[in-house]
Design an enzyme around this catalytic site. Sequence first.
Site, PDB file in Angstrom:
ATOM      1  N   ARG A  27       0.841  -1.185   0.000  1.00 47.16           N
ATOM      2  CA  ARG A  27       0.000   0.000   0.000  1.00 47.16           C
ATOM      3  C   ARG A  27       0.872   1.229   0.000  1.00 47.16           C
ATOM      4  NH1 ARG A  27      -1.525  -3.427   3.469  1.00 47.16           N
ATOM      5  NH2 ARG A  27      -3.355  -4.637   2.953  1.00 47.16           N
ATOM      6  N   SER A  96       7.153  -5.506   6.688  1.00 45.22           N
ATOM      7  CA  SER A  96       6.615  -6.530   7.591  1.00 45.22           C
ATOM      8  C   SER A  96       7.398  -7.840   7.553  1.00 45.22           C
ATOM      9  CB  SER A  96       5.158  -6.806   7.239  1.00 45.22           C
ATOM     10  OG  SER A  96       4.485  -5.620   6.946  1.00 45.22           O
ATOM     11  N   ASP A 149       5.333  -3.531  10.806  1.00 47.16           N
ATOM     12  CA  ASP A 149       3.886  -3.276  10.705  1.00 47.16           C
ATOM     13  C   ASP A 149       3.165  -3.301  12.051  1.00 47.16           C
ATOM     14  OD1 ASP A 149       4.336  -6.007  10.804  1.00 47.16           O
ATOM     15  OD2 ASP A 149       2.783  -6.529   9.352  1.00 47.16           O
TER      16      ASP A 149
HETATM   17  P1  ADP Z   1      -0.340  -8.280   4.168  1.00 48.24           P
HETATM   18  O1  ADP Z   1      -0.124  -6.889   4.655  1.00 48.24           O
HETATM   19  O2  ADP Z   1       0.428  -9.277   4.927  1.00 48.24           O
HETATM   20  O3  ADP Z   1      -0.246  -8.439   2.699  1.00 48.24           O
HETATM   21  P2  ADP Z   1      -3.180  -7.935   4.477  1.00 48.24           P
HETATM   22  O4  ADP Z   1      -3.424  -7.306   5.777  1.00 48.24           O
HETATM   23  O5  ADP Z   1      -3.377  -7.157   3.252  1.00 48.24           O
HETATM   24  O6  ADP Z   1      -1.808  -8.694   4.530  1.00 48.24           O
HETATM   25  O7  ADP Z   1      -4.106  -9.211   4.405  1.00 48.24           O
HETATM   26  C1  ADP Z   1      -4.099 -10.016   3.275  1.00 48.24           C
HETATM   27  C2  ADP Z   1      -4.382 -11.414   3.740  1.00 48.24           C
HETATM   28  O8  ADP Z   1      -5.632 -11.440   4.428  1.00 48.24           O
HETATM   29  C3  ADP Z   1      -4.520 -12.385   2.603  1.00 48.24           C
HETATM   30  O9  ADP Z   1      -3.284 -13.005   2.346  1.00 48.24           O
HETATM   31  C4  ADP Z   1      -5.539 -13.381   3.114  1.00 48.24           C
HETATM   32  O10 ADP Z   1      -4.881 -14.441   3.710  1.00 48.24           O
HETATM   33  C5  ADP Z   1      -6.306 -12.641   4.184  1.00 48.24           C
HETATM   34  N1  ADP Z   1      -7.652 -12.338   3.704  1.00 48.24           N
HETATM   35  C6  ADP Z   1      -8.016 -11.431   2.773  1.00 48.24           C
HETATM   36  N2  ADP Z   1      -9.337 -11.464   2.570  1.00 48.24           N
HETATM   37  C7  ADP Z   1      -9.830 -12.417   3.378  1.00 48.24           C
HETATM   38  C8  ADP Z   1     -11.140 -12.963   3.624  1.00 48.24           C
HETATM   39  N3  ADP Z   1     -12.211 -12.533   2.971  1.00 48.24           N
HETATM   40  N4  ADP Z   1     -11.243 -13.945   4.535  1.00 48.24           N
HETATM   41  C9  ADP Z   1     -10.173 -14.393   5.188  1.00 48.24           C
HETATM   42  N5  ADP Z   1      -8.929 -13.948   4.998  1.00 48.24           N
HETATM   43  C10 ADP Z   1      -8.753 -12.974   4.103  1.00 48.24           C
HETATM   44 MG    MG Z   2       0.192  -5.718   6.235  1.00 50.26          MG
END
Ligand code: ADP
Ligand code: MG
Length: 422
Positions: A27, A96, A149
Amino acid sequence: MLMPYFLHIREENGLFYALDLGGTNFRVLRVQLAGTEGRILQQEYEEVSIPQALMVGSNEELFDFIVAELASFITREGEGFHPLLGRQRELGFTFSFPVKQTSIDSGNLLKWTKGFAIKETVGKDVVEELQAAMGRHKLDMRVTALVNDTVGTLAGGRYWNEDVMVAVILGTGSNACYVERADAIPKWRGVLPKSGSTVINMEWGSFWSSHLPRTPVDDTLDADSLNPGDQGFEKLISGMYLGDIVRRILLKMAEEAALFGNTVPSNLFIPFILRTPDVSAMHADESADLKEVTRVLRVVFKTQASLRVRKIVVDVCDTVAGRAARLVAAGVVGILKKIGRDTVGNIDMARLKNNLAGKGRKTVVAMDGGLYEHYPKFRTYLNDTAVELLGKEAAEQVAVELSKDGSGIGAALLAASHSQYS
Ligand code: ADP
Ligand code: MG
């Protein structure tokens, strides 16, 4: 890891950026800050998914990709965002992954986790790598804070509410941090911080204990992963893995008990084909004929199953998500115990000391990450288990709250409080 960050960031002014590199997406975000009164006047963010190939490619390609997206985001700086003439734009970098932090704006990568594996980055200062990519793109920007993070989420949470004592990430991976009294840290060296407290980044993803309920399915998932033997707790609880745990269990049931008939659907053999959002969708299916389960089985595994089998699939999702959520709750309660916020008595003492008795103040746990945000049944299991472990009365003093994008906003705040101009 000791993180001597400031725990009180309120007065900052101006335009600041953050870049949040997680596990699936990254992001980019900008905030216009207006001090103690105005706080966050405006904020904008964009999310970009990271092509799989870049997660296991070269260092330069990854950082070039990120900086190209960041540069394009900057060109779309809208009304209400005011860079100051003659000043560089400043950025907080939320990274992270485990880092050995060497100063507020430098830190060397200890190891990649989740889906990343780029050997040449390990040991390098990730801020230098990011800054070098900015140089290649002629992007005039300065990274003033490198932020984990969890720490970003804690800082973002505390910006609004000083009762936030713990931050937990439940996204692709998982980690936690908390506010600790500096004098409670045996390995502290040097002068104690003025506030008397600091932040401990636990890196709990790598927590391991023989008491954890690990099964042969977890063992094979670990052995087949990019980082075998590592991040044992993360592999039981986080979004990257829950879908694949469910897939492996279904595969075993298909092979040993003909769950899907006499032939095993071939897609069941494909690692990570079942994603955690699919698990969450099947788990939430309340239709009498389990329509959503039918859909996921058709789309993901190219198979179909009787209602009886579809119910078993939901049970598997329930077991895997339930185990994960209960383990996370145990971790959170462990932290609360460590900081003496797990009993009614302790909390009352803290309130009396701050002359807050009767004001209903709580210990707040800030949660960020897609798994927590988008998986209601997971949240319910987590909350129920926390109540079970703490007891009803003590649990009433604890609030678990979603801090959406807390990690990104927190990084922008830390960039502001460490500005080269202040
Ligand atoms: P990161 O910062 O580690 O990329 P995010 O906070 O963006 O993670 O979360 C993304 C993760 O959240 C995905 O890899 C998935 O495992 C989980 N996720 C996203 N949408 C859903 C959902 N609808 N139900 C369950 N888990 C989800
Ligand atoms: Mg994250």
